[in-house]
Structures are given as structure tokens and as C-alpha cells.
Scaffold this motif. Structure first.
Motif, PDB file in Angstrom:
ATOM      1  N   THR A 333       6.919  -6.087  45.905  1.00  0.00           N
ATOM      2  CA  THR A 333       7.937  -7.101  45.207  1.00  0.00           C
ATOM      3  C   THR A 333       7.552  -7.561  43.863  1.00  0.00           C
ATOM      4  O   THR A 333       8.335  -7.359  42.859  1.00  0.00           O
ATOM      5  CB  THR A 333       7.834  -8.302  46.189  1.00  0.00           C
ATOM      6  OG1 THR A 333       8.149  -8.017  47.414  1.00  0.00           O
ATOM      7  CG2 THR A 333       9.117  -9.106  45.308  1.00  0.00           C
ATOM      8  N   GLU A 334       6.292  -7.669  43.520  1.00  0.00           N
ATOM      9  CA  GLU A 334       5.713  -8.193  42.207  1.00  0.00           C
ATOM     10  C   GLU A 334       5.828  -6.890  41.386  1.00  0.00           C
ATOM     11  O   GLU A 334       5.852  -6.957  40.115  1.00  0.00           O
ATOM     12  CB  GLU A 334       4.115  -8.436  42.334  1.00  0.00           C
ATOM     13  CG  GLU A 334       4.216  -9.945  42.824  1.00  0.00           C
ATOM     14  CD  GLU A 334       2.741 -10.585  43.297  1.00  0.00           C
ATOM     15  OE1 GLU A 334       2.741 -11.688  43.335  1.00  0.00           O
ATOM     16  OE2 GLU A 334       1.960  -9.662  43.486  1.00  0.00           O
ATOM     17  N   LEU A 335       5.493  -5.534  42.076  1.00  0.00           N
ATOM     18  CA  LEU A 335       5.524  -4.440  41.100  1.00  0.00           C
ATOM     19  C   LEU A 335       6.611  -4.242  40.326  1.00  0.00           C
ATOM     20  O   LEU A 335       6.620  -3.534  39.059  1.00  0.00           O
ATOM     21  CB  LEU A 335       5.035  -3.255  42.088  1.00  0.00           C
ATOM     22  CG  LEU A 335       5.071  -1.903  41.371  1.00  0.00           C
ATOM     23  CD1 LEU A 335       4.060  -1.633  40.484  1.00  0.00           C
ATOM     24  CD2 LEU A 335       5.265  -0.840  42.616  1.00  0.00           C
ATOM     25  N   VAL A 336       7.765  -4.420  40.992  1.00  0.00           N
ATOM     26  CA  VAL A 336       9.244  -4.288  40.273  1.00  0.00           C
ATOM     27  C   VAL A 336       9.439  -4.908  39.264  1.00  0.00           C
ATOM     28  O   VAL A 336      10.155  -4.470  38.441  1.00  0.00           O
ATOM     29  CB  VAL A 336      10.293  -4.089  41.467  1.00  0.00           C
ATOM     30  CG1 VAL A 336      10.128  -2.875  42.455  1.00  0.00           C
ATOM     31  CG2 VAL A 336      10.473  -5.511  41.931  1.00  0.00           C
ATOM     32  N   ASP A 337       8.736  -5.982  38.961  1.00  0.00           N
ATOM     33  CA  ASP A 337       8.993  -6.865  37.587  1.00  0.00           C
ATOM     34  C   ASP A 337       7.540  -6.654  37.018  1.00  0.00           C
ATOM     35  O   ASP A 337       7.733  -7.361  35.924  1.00  0.00           O
ATOM     36  CB  ASP A 337       9.026  -8.394  38.154  1.00  0.00           C
ATOM     37  CG  ASP A 337      10.454  -8.869  38.857  1.00  0.00           C
ATOM     38  OD1 ASP A 337      11.350  -7.971  38.604  1.00  0.00           O
ATOM     39  OD2 ASP A 337      10.397  -9.265  39.966  1.00  0.00           O
ATOM     40  N   PHE A 341       5.538  -1.475  34.989  1.00  0.00           N
ATOM     41  CA  PHE A 341       6.518  -0.885  35.876  1.00  0.00           C
ATOM     42  C   PHE A 341       7.819  -0.474  34.819  1.00  0.00           C
ATOM     43  O   PHE A 341       8.393   0.539  34.908  1.00  0.00           O
ATOM     44  CB  PHE A 341       6.530  -1.380  37.061  1.00  0.00           C
ATOM     45  CG  PHE A 341       7.569  -0.680  37.955  1.00  0.00           C
ATOM     46  CD1 PHE A 341       7.197   0.086  38.841  1.00  0.00           C
ATOM     47  CD2 PHE A 341       8.984  -1.098  37.970  1.00  0.00           C
ATOM     48  CE1 PHE A 341       7.998   0.969  39.748  1.00  0.00           C
ATOM     49  CE2 PHE A 341       9.687  -0.539  38.773  1.00  0.00           C
ATOM     50  CZ  PHE A 341       9.460   0.252  39.779  1.00  0.00           C
ATOM     51  N   THR A 342       8.326  -1.656  34.334  1.00  0.00           N
ATOM     52  CA  THR A 342       9.552  -1.799  33.689  1.00  0.00           C
ATOM     53  C   THR A 342       9.463  -1.027  32.387  1.00  0.00           C
ATOM     54  O   THR A 342      10.903  -0.536  32.054  1.00  0.00           O
ATOM     55  CB  THR A 342      10.098  -3.240  33.748  1.00  0.00           C
ATOM     56  OG1 THR A 342       9.130  -3.776  32.757  1.00  0.00           O
ATOM     57  CG2 THR A 342      10.299  -3.913  34.981  1.00  0.00           C
ATOM     58  N   ALA A 343       8.624  -0.801  31.704  1.00  0.00           N
ATOM     59  CA  ALA A 343       8.408  -0.270  30.504  1.00  0.00           C
ATOM     60  C   ALA A 343       8.550   1.315  30.610  1.00  0.00           C
ATOM     61  O   ALA A 343       8.680   1.978  29.580  1.00  0.00           O
ATOM     62  CB  ALA A 343       7.347  -0.582  29.905  1.00  0.00           C
ATOM     63  N   ARG A 344       8.241   1.777  31.778  1.00  0.00           N
ATOM     64  CA  ARG A 344       8.048   3.457  31.803  1.00  0.00           C
ATOM     65  C   ARG A 344       9.324   3.871  32.555  1.00  0.00           C
ATOM     66  O   ARG A 344      10.089   3.076  33.366  1.00  0.00           O
ATOM     67  CB  ARG A 344       6.784   3.786  32.680  1.00  0.00           C
ATOM     68  CG  ARG A 344       5.652   3.485  31.684  1.00  0.00           C
ATOM     69  CD  ARG A 344       4.328   3.663  32.492  1.00  0.00           C
ATOM     70  NE  ARG A 344       4.321   4.630  33.523  1.00  0.00           N
ATOM     71  CZ  ARG A 344       3.907   6.223  32.984  1.00  0.00           C
ATOM     72  NH1 ARG A 344       3.673   6.209  31.382  1.00  0.00           N
ATOM     73  NH2 ARG A 344       4.020   7.337  33.530  1.00  0.00           N
ATOM     74  N   ALA A 356      13.012   5.098  42.979  1.00  0.00           N
ATOM     75  CA  ALA A 356      11.631   5.407  42.162  1.00  0.00           C
ATOM     76  C   ALA A 356      11.836   6.876  41.796  1.00  0.00           C
ATOM     77  O   ALA A 356      12.427   7.633  42.485  1.00  0.00           O
ATOM     78  CB  ALA A 356      10.560   5.354  43.121  1.00  0.00           C
ATOM     79  N   ALA A 357      11.641   7.249  40.806  1.00  0.00           N
ATOM     80  CA  ALA A 357      11.711   8.507  40.199  1.00  0.00           C
ATOM     81  C   ALA A 357      10.512   9.296  40.519  1.00  0.00           C
ATOM     82  O   ALA A 357       9.484   8.970  41.122  1.00  0.00           O
ATOM     83  CB  ALA A 357      12.014   8.638  38.545  1.00  0.00           C
ATOM     84  N   SER A 358      10.808  10.800  40.358  1.00  0.00           N
ATOM     85  CA  SER A 358       9.460  11.516  40.538  1.00  0.00           C
ATOM     86  C   SER A 358       8.446  11.009  39.755  1.00  0.00           C
ATOM     87  O   SER A 358       8.347  10.762  38.648  1.00  0.00           O
ATOM     88  CB  SER A 358       9.836  13.043  40.248  1.00  0.00           C
ATOM     89  OG  SER A 358       8.797  13.953  40.370  1.00  0.00           O
ATOM     90  N   PRO A 359       6.972  11.257  40.224  1.00  0.00           N
ATOM     91  CA  PRO A 359       5.723  10.736  39.328  1.00  0.00           C
ATOM     92  C   PRO A 359       5.608  11.899  38.243  1.00  0.00           C
ATOM     93  O   PRO A 359       4.866  11.444  37.328  1.00  0.00           O
ATOM     94  CB  PRO A 359       4.653  10.791  40.419  1.00  0.00           C
ATOM     95  CG  PRO A 359       4.959  11.640  41.539  1.00  0.00           C
ATOM     96  CD  PRO A 359       6.585  11.628  41.500  1.00  0.00           C
ATOM     97  N   VAL A 360       6.406  12.948  38.244  1.00  0.00           N
ATOM     98  CA  VAL A 360       5.922  14.023  37.231  1.00  0.00           C
ATOM     99  C   VAL A 360       6.876  13.799  35.997  1.00  0.00           C
ATOM    100  O   VAL A 360       7.954  13.321  36.170  1.00  0.00           O
ATOM    101  CB  VAL A 360       6.504  15.317  37.791  1.00  0.00           C
ATOM    102  CG1 VAL A 360       6.206  16.315  36.743  1.00  0.00           C
ATOM    103  CG2 VAL A 360       5.508  15.805  38.975  1.00  0.00           C
ATOM    104  N   ARG A 361       6.451  13.735  34.888  1.00  0.00           N
ATOM    105  CA  ARG A 361       7.351  13.594  33.701  1.00  0.00           C
ATOM    106  C   ARG A 361       7.529  14.929  33.094  1.00  0.00           C
ATOM    107  O   ARG A 361       6.445  15.717  32.736  1.00  0.00           O
ATOM    108  CB  ARG A 361       6.655  12.427  32.769  1.00  0.00           C
ATOM    109  CG  ARG A 361       6.481  11.145  33.382  1.00  0.00           C
ATOM    110  CD  ARG A 361       7.786  10.249  33.545  1.00  0.00           C
ATOM    111  NE  ARG A 361       7.468   8.861  34.099  1.00  0.00           N
ATOM    112  CZ  ARG A 361       7.335   8.526  35.463  1.00  0.00           C
ATOM    113  NH1 ARG A 361       7.465   9.340  36.351  1.00  0.00           N
ATOM    114  NH2 ARG A 361       7.064   7.310  35.717  1.00  0.00           N
TER     115      ARG A 361
END
Length: 402
Positions: A333-337, A341-344, A356-361
Motif C-alpha cells: 500500500t505504501e509502495l504505490v505512493d 515508484f510514482t516517478a518511473r 503494473a507494467a513490464s519491468p523491462v524498459r
């Protein structure tokens, strides 16, 4: 339909249920055309798995939306002549087939390795199962929680019922259940690369039980070589570094915690300078002798008191400012804020939801997969494609082709 374009032109036919569907999921995320074969009337078992339904009480589950996103769903009965013919033509048009059920399912239908390789020698077949093709547990009905327990990764408490929100005797998150997809996808890509170069296919087998075994090499390899190893100088008898307080977690002022990972001299010195505790640098945390445990416990108590004087945010800012190793501990719950996390680009929006997106960029591309398909949504489309292209079906027998 996949998330990226890296695997444009790669086609995968998937006959999988539950976690093995993540093999095709990883490939679809990278851009492969993954055609999911689903049994009429039932469909993929993970579609409605999980305690949380998305969009309504009877909505799909998050695992389905993750593992089946970007795929095309085809309703096909492999127990009928029509279904068999359609499947074989799809397999003949594909780089790889993923079988993700209890071992031997396609073989029992007469659609296993011999049949697939006979019609297309460059076929890659990846058989994903719980326990593998050999051994006394081959036919054991298993599930995600058990793989880790089998390999000694999951500790269970049999003295009391599972507490609220916990099942299987442990609150630990299953590891092999989620990792098997990455191993399977990696193996498929390696085999497809070789097949495209040499024309030689491959029969791959990946089991969740084996993934659990491979996940912690220090544990399993140490057990396999018991009595033939030596304790490395500089480590304590219980398997820790003597400066273990510099590799620990500490409570913070706001009721949170920080993981402290500053056991190298550079980081330890930076920390002591930042908190004005030069006295801690004088404590010998390198030697292993009769007093090493007492010295370590003294430093741990001092650090415990120090960390309680600041919040997680304050400690994180201090770590960044002074180049100190470690970071904040989050609940989900804390992670999503969390600001990192929010900057990427860790999420993407779809139909009013965030996932959640793929961890691959892939630099220069946005991860934007199609939503996991409705059951059988692409049946007419895909079967129409193979009727139009009519991929050839070749049967190889004793060195001859027909």
C-alpha cells in the motif's frame, strides 16, 4: 497487441492454465503474437482467480489481466478432429508452442513433441509443469504454495490456523510460481533464435519445482556439498559477517523501517559522519574472535536508537545526500505512493484502471499492451487467418517427408 515491438513477427501458440500462462505473458509483453488456446465452455482457469474481482463481483482477476494481456484468445476443442486440425495448422505457423498444464497433456491428445516436430522440424515446444517429466512426484497435483515448500524456501506454521488473509500455513509470497514464467520465456527465446538460424527445433521442459530449487543456489548447492566445504575466513559460525548490524533493518520514528546496507568502509564512514557518531567507527566490526558478538550487539543497539530519531523520508533524504547504502521499507500500500515508484514508468492506465507494467524498459517505446482478451474473442479472426494462409502440415516418418 503486445506491450513492446521487440518480438514483432514471432508467433507463439499457448495451451496453458494458471501460472504457466505467464510464459506467454512475458513474450506478449515483448511483442510476440501469442495465441491462447482455451477449452470451450471453461476457458483459462486464472480468469476469475483471486479474492479481488476487477470491474464487478464477477469480473476478471488481476493475475488474468497480467498474464494474459496482449494475447489473442481462441476457443478450440482439442478433443475433436476439427480442433486437432486447427491446432496443428496454428502450430505449423508458429515459432513456438507453450504447453502449461500437468505434464503430458498434449501427448495424451496425440499433439505432443513427436507430432509437432514431425510436421515442422524447427518447432520449439516448451513444456511447463509443476513437477517435471520424471520422478515419483510427476503426477502429483500441485500448486503455487507447494513448490517453495518442497524446495525449503517456504516456512510453514502448523501450530495454528492460517491468520486472516493468509493461506497455506505461511504469509510468504510464492516465488517459483511467479518466476517460472521468466525462465520459460528465456528458454523459448533462446530456442527460437537457434531455430531461426539453423532450422533445428527444441523440446524444452521447465518445472516450477526445479525453479524453486534453482532460486537459492547457496542453500541447495551447500546442502549438496555438505562436509566438502570450508567456512570462509571472516564469517561468523552462524553464517553472518561480523559487521551484521550494518546489514540489518531498523525501526524509524514514524513507525516505518529502513534497510541499512552500509557494511563497506566507504558507506559506513559516510553514515557515521552524517549522524555525528565517530565513536562507532572505533568499534572493531571486522575481526571474528570471542568479543565480536558483543561488539556487534553494542553497535546494533546504538543504531537502533539512532534510527528511531528520524522518519523514513528523513532517512532516505540523508542517505541520498551523503551517499549511504540502504533504503526505505514499504508495504504494498505504501509502495504505490512512494516517490520513486510514482516517478518511473512502473504502471500504465487502461480502461480507467492502473496496472503494473513490464519491468523491462525499451527506450523510445511506451509499454501499452492490449487488455487481456475476453474468452474466445479472437477465434474467428485467428482461424480465418490460418484458413487463408493454409500453413503446410508435414509429417516426417523414418527420414521421409509427406
Amino acid at each position: 497487441m503486445g506491450g513492446y515491438s521487440l518480438l514483432d513477427g514471432v508467433r507463439v501458440v499457448e495451451v496453458a492454465q494458471l501460472a504457466p500462462s505467464s510464459v506467454g505473458g512475458h513474450l506478449a509483453d515483448l511483442g510476440a503474437d501469442v495465441i491462447k488456446i482455451e477449452t470451450p465452455g471453461r476457458g483459462e482457469g486464472v480468469r476469475y482467480a483471486g479474492a479481488q474481482a476487477v470491474g464487478g463481483p464477477d469480473g476478471p482477476g488481476f493475475m488474468h489481466l497480467r498474464w494474459n494481456r496482449g494475447k489473442r484468445s481462441v476457443e478450440l476443442d482439442l478433443r475433436t478432429a476439427e480442433g486437432v486440425e486447427a491446432f496443428l495448422r496454428l502450430a505449423a505457423s508458429a515459432d513456438a508452442v507453450v504447453e502449461g498444464t500437468r505434464h503430458g497433456y498434449l501427448d495424451r491428445l496425440g499433439l505432443g513433441w513427436e507430432r509437432l516436430a514431425g510436421q515442422r522440424p524447427s518447432t520449439v515446444l516448451c513444456e511447463v509443469s509443476g513437477t517435471g517429466a520424471e520422478g515419483p512426484y510427476r503426477d502429483l497435483a500441485t500448486g503455487g504454495m507447494w513448490f517453495d515448500a518442497y524446495a525449503g524456501l517456504r516456512t510453514v506454521d502448523t501450530a495454528r490456523p492460517s491468520p486472516p488473509g493468509v493461506m497455506g500455513g505461511s504469509a510468504e509470497t510464492p516465488q517459483a510460481m511467479y518466476a517460472v514464467g521468466a525462465y520459460g520465456a528465456m528458454a523459448v527465446l533462446a530456442a527460437v533464435l537457434r531455430a531461426r538460424t539453423t532450422g533445428v527445433g527444441a523440446r524444452l521442459q521447465v518445472s516450477s519445482a526445479d525453479v524453486a530449487i534453482a532460486w537459492m543456489p547457496d542453500r541447495i548447492d551447500g546442502a549438496l556439498n555438505a562436509g566438502r566445504t570450508h567456512r570462509r575466513p571472516g564469517w561468523t559460525a552462524d553464517g553472518r559477517l561480523p559487521d551484521w548490524p550494518l546489514l540489518d533493518a531498523y525501526a524509524t520514528k514514524d513507525g516505518g523501517a529502513m534497510v541499512f546496507g552500509s557494511h563497506t568502509p566507504k558507506f559506513w564512514r559516510a553514515f557515521c559522519d552524517a549522524v555525528d557518531r565517530p565513536d562507532l567507527l572505533e568499534v572493531d566490526l571486522a575481526s571474528v574472535d570471542e568479543g565480536s558478538d558483543a561488539r556487534a550487539r553494542h553497535v546494533w543497539r546504538e543504531l537502533d536508537a539512532v534510527f528511531r530519531t528520524r522518519t523514513r523520508a528523513e532517512w532516505t533524504a540523508l542517505f541520498l545526500a551523503h551517499d549511504i547504502a540502504g533504503g526505505p521499507v514499504n508495504t504494498v500500500t505504501e509502495l504505490v505512493d512512494d516517490p520513486h515508484f510514482t516517478a518511473r514508468a512502473t504502471t500504465y492506465d487502461q480502461d480507467g484502471f492502473r496496472f503494473a507494467a513490464s519491468p523491462v524498459r525499451v527506450v523510445g517505446e511506451e509499454f501499452a499492451p492490449q487488455r487481456a482478451p475476453e474468452f474466445g474473442a479472437h477465434t474467428d479472426e485467428v482461424l480465418g487467418e490460418i484458413r487463408a494462409s493454409r500453413p503446410s502440415i508435414t509429417t516426417t516418418t523414418r527420414g521421409t517427408e509427406t
